[in-house]
Design an enzyme around this catalytic site. Structure first.
Site, short mmCIF file in Angstrom:
data_model
loop_
_atom_site.label_atom_id
_atom_site.label_comp_id
_atom_site.label_asym_id
_atom_site.label_seq_id
_atom_site.Cartn_x
_atom_site.Cartn_y
_atom_site.Cartn_z
N PRO A 1 0.79 -1.24 0.00
CA PRO A 1 0.00 0.00 0.00
C PRO A 1 0.82 1.29 0.00
O PRO A 1 0.24 2.37 0.05
CB PRO A 1 -0.81 -0.12 1.28
CG PRO A 1 0.08 -0.89 2.20
CD PRO A 1 0.80 -1.89 1.33
N CYS B 1 7.86 -10.16 5.34
CA CYS B 1 7.46 -10.22 6.75
C CYS B 1 7.15 -11.64 7.18
O CYS B 1 6.17 -11.90 7.87
CB CYS B 1 6.26 -9.30 7.01
SG CYS B 1 4.82 -9.62 5.97
N GLY C 1 3.85 2.28 1.99
CA GLY C 1 4.66 2.81 3.08
C GLY C 1 6.12 2.94 2.70
O GLY C 1 6.77 3.96 2.98
N ASP D 1 2.99 -2.57 -8.97
CA ASP D 1 2.21 -3.60 -8.29
C ASP D 1 1.23 -4.19 -9.29
O ASP D 1 0.81 -3.51 -10.23
CB ASP D 1 1.46 -3.03 -7.08
CG ASP D 1 1.07 -4.09 -6.07
OD1 ASP D 1 1.73 -4.16 -5.01
OD2 ASP D 1 0.11 -4.85 -6.32
N ASP E 1 2.70 -6.92 -13.82
CA ASP E 1 3.23 -8.13 -13.19
C ASP E 1 4.74 -7.95 -13.05
O ASP E 1 5.46 -7.87 -14.04
CB ASP E 1 2.90 -9.34 -14.07
CG ASP E 1 3.35 -10.66 -13.47
OD1 ASP E 1 4.23 -10.64 -12.57
OD2 ASP E 1 2.85 -11.71 -13.90
N ASP F 1 9.83 -5.88 -1.62
CA ASP F 1 9.19 -6.40 -0.42
C ASP F 1 8.15 -7.40 -0.90
O ASP F 1 7.03 -7.03 -1.27
CB ASP F 1 8.56 -5.27 0.39
CG ASP F 1 8.04 -5.75 1.73
OD1 ASP F 1 8.69 -6.60 2.35
OD2 ASP F 1 6.96 -5.30 2.14
#
Length: 458
Positions: free
Chosen positions: A272, A385, A274, A290, A316, A332
Site C-alpha cells: 500500500p 514479513c 509505506g 504492483d 506483473d 518487499d
C-alpha cells in the site's frame, strides 16, 4: 458433571425474535466468521473489510463491527488455551463434525475469559445462539454448563492453562522451533498473545509527533503508541500528511538502500505504499509497481495524503521490462506473513507449510526478475514479513548459488540507528516479535522481518 454431546439437553423456553435480542447478531456473526477462518482458511481482514467484507459483518453498525473484530482477534489469539479449557469440561470430545458448536463455545469463552463482557450475558447469548441453530440446538445444555463452569473457575483455571502455552497450530509451532530453537520460539509465541502497539513513520521531528500522539520514539526512529486515543484518521497530523502507520521492522528495508537523493529506484510489489513514501522522502525518483489495481488505488490515495509523488505502474513484476535500468530496487515480496501474527492472529490458522513453500517459490521468481531491473553496481534490497527461513535465509542461499553476479552487501554496525541487534552473521536483517525489549510486553517487540541487501557486480 457437564452435559456431553449426544445427551438430550434440558428444555428451554423460547425467547423473542432473534432480531430483538441485543447482542445476538454480533455473537452469531463472530461465530460464523470464526468458522470461515478456521474451517475455510479465509483471511480475517477480507471477512471484516468495511466495503467488501462478509455480508453478516456488513449488516452490523460500526460499534458492533468493532466488537466482532475484538471477539475474533481474542478467540484466535488464545485459541489453544480456550480449546484446552473447553475440552477439560467435557466428558468426551465434541463430535468431529461439530464445527458450529465449537465456534459458539469459542466465541463465548473468549468473552468470558479475556474481554470486558459480563459473563452472564456471554453465557445467555451463547445458549440462545445454540438454540437458534438446528445444528447446535440439542447441545444448548452443554453450552450452558461448559460456559458457566468456565465463568465460575476462570480465576483458578486460566493461569495454569495459559502457562501451558501452545496457542498456535502444530505446523506453526514446529516450524518456529526448528528455525529458532524452543526458547526463542516460545518467546515469539508468547509475544503473539499481546496485541501489537501502533508504529508510525514520520516525515520529520519524531519527538514532536511522539508527544502529539502520546507515544515514544523507538531506537530505530519510528514513533510507537501503545493504544490509540482515536481512530487513525482523527489523529493529529493525519490530514496534513505528516506520518503514516508502518511497523518499525517494515521501516528498515528502505533504509538499507542508503543515500538515494537523485537516484532512480523501483519499488516492486509496492502497495500500500509505506516503503514508496520512505523512498520518495529520501529524495529518490521512484517507480512504484504492483499487479493489483485495487491496491494501487490505495497507494495513490496514501501518496496524495502524504503530498508525495511517484510514478505508479500496474504490472506483473515478474514480467515487467523497464526501458532503463534502475540504480536500486526494493522488493518487499508477497509472503506467508507469519511475522505479523501479533496484528493478524488468523495467519497460523489460514496458512500452512505448503503455503510457505509456494510463496517462497514466488519470491525466488520475483527476486530473479529484480536482478534484470537493476544496473551493474546497483543495489537490491529483498525483504518480507515472514519468520520462516524458507522464505528468508534459505531462499537467499539458493539465490546466491544460482546468481554469481549477485553478492550480499552486509549491513554495517552503526549504519542504521537501533538496528545493530538485528544484523545476522551474514549481514542481513532478521527481526522477530520477541526482539526489541522495552520493559513491558505491551510496548515491546516488532514484526518478524527478513531483509538483505544485494549488490549486482556486472
Amino acid at each position: 458433571m457437564v452435559v456431553v454431546p449426544g445427551r438430550r439437553p434440558e428444555r428451554r423456553e423460547t425467547k423473542p425474535a432473534e432480531r430483538s435480542i441485543p447482542g445476538l447478531a454480533v455473537r452469531k456473526a463472530a461465530a460464523k466468521l470464526l468458522g470461515a477462518v478456521v474451517d475455510a482458511k479465509t483471511p480475517l481482514d477480507g471477512l471484516t473489510d468495511h466495503e467488501h467484507g462478509h455480508p453478516v459483518f456488513l449488516a452490523l453498525d460500526q460499534r458492533d463491527r468493532a466488537l466482532v473484530r475484538a471477539i475474533l482477534a481474542t478467540a484466535l489469539r488464545y485459541r489453544g488455551t480456550i480449546d484446552r479449557l473447553i475440552s477439560s469440561r467435557l466428558e468426551k470430545p465434541l463430535p468431529p463434525n461439530a464445527h458450529a458448536l465449537s465456534h459458539v463455545l469459542h466465541v463465548a469463552a473468549a468473552q468470558i475469559l479475556f474481554l470486558d463482557v459480563p459473563d452472564s450475558a456471554a453465557v445467555d447469548l451463547a445458549v440462545t445462539h445454540a438454540n437458534s441453530d438446528p445444528r447446535t440446538k440439542r447441545f444448548a445444555g452443554l453450552v450452558n454448563a461448559v460456559l458457566r463452569g468456565l465463568s465460575r473457575d476462570k480465576t483458578s483455571a486460566l493461569p495454569a492453562r495459559l502457562a501451558e502455552g501452545h496457542e498456535a497450530p502444530e505446523w506453526f509451532r514446529d516450524r518456529l522451533a526448528a528455525a529458532y530453537g524452543p526458547a526463542k520460539a516460545g518467546a515469539i509465541l508468547a509475544a503473539h498473545r499481546i496485541e501489537a502497539p501502533v508504529d508510525f513513520t514520520v516525515k520529520s521531528d519524531p519527538q514532536k509527533w511522539a508527544t502529539a500522539l502520546g507515544g515514544m520514539v523507538l531506537p530505530t526512529g519510528s514513533v510507537r503508541v501503545e493504544r490509540l486515543a482515536a481512530p487513525v484518521a482523527e489523529l493529529p497530523g493525519f490530514e496534513e500528511g505528516e506520518w503514516w502507520v508502518q511497523d518499525a521492522a517494515a521501516a528498515l528495508p528502505a533504509r538499507m538502500l542508503g543515500s538515494l537523493a537523485g537516484r532512480k529506484v523501483a519499488d516492486l510489489c509496492a502497495a500500500p505504499g509505506g516503503k514508496t513514501a520512505q523512498l520518495v522522502l529520501a529524495g529518490a525518483e521512484v517507480t512504484a509497481i504492483d499487479t493489483s489495481a485495487n491496491r494501487l488505488k490505495r497507494l495513490n490515495e496514501n501518496l496524495a495524503r502524504l503530498r508525495l509523488q511517484a510514478k505508479v505502474i500496474e504490472a506483473d513484476v515478474s514480467k515487467y521490462e523497464a526501458g532503463e535500468a534502475f540504480d536500486a530496487v526494493l522488493l518487499d515480496a508477497p509472503c506467508s506473513s507469519t511475522g505479523t501474527v501479533r496484528r493478524h492472529p488468523d495467519i497460523p490458522w489460514t496458512k500452512s507449510s505448503e503455503d510457505v513453500a509456494r510463496l517462497a517459490a514466488l519470491q525466488a521468481r520475483l527476486l530473479q526478475a529484480a536482478t534484470r531491473l537493476v544496473r551493474p553496481g546497483g543495489r537490491i534490497v529483498f525483504s518480507n514479513c515472514s519468520l520462516d527461513p524458507v522464505e528468508g535465509e534459505l531462499l537467499l542461499a539458493e539465490f546466491l548459488a544460482e546468481n554469481p553476479h549477485m553478492v550480499v552487501e552486509s549491513v554495517r554496525p552503526g549504519e542504521i540507528a537501533g538496528a545493530d541487534c538485528f544484523i545476522t552473521p551474514r549481514g542481513a536483517i532478521r527481526t522477530t516479535p520477541a526482539d526489541l525489549d522495552l520493559g513491558r510486553p505491551e510496548i515491546s517487540g516488532l514484526d518478524g522481518f527478513f531483509a538483505v541487501r544485494l549488490l549486482r557486480l556486472h
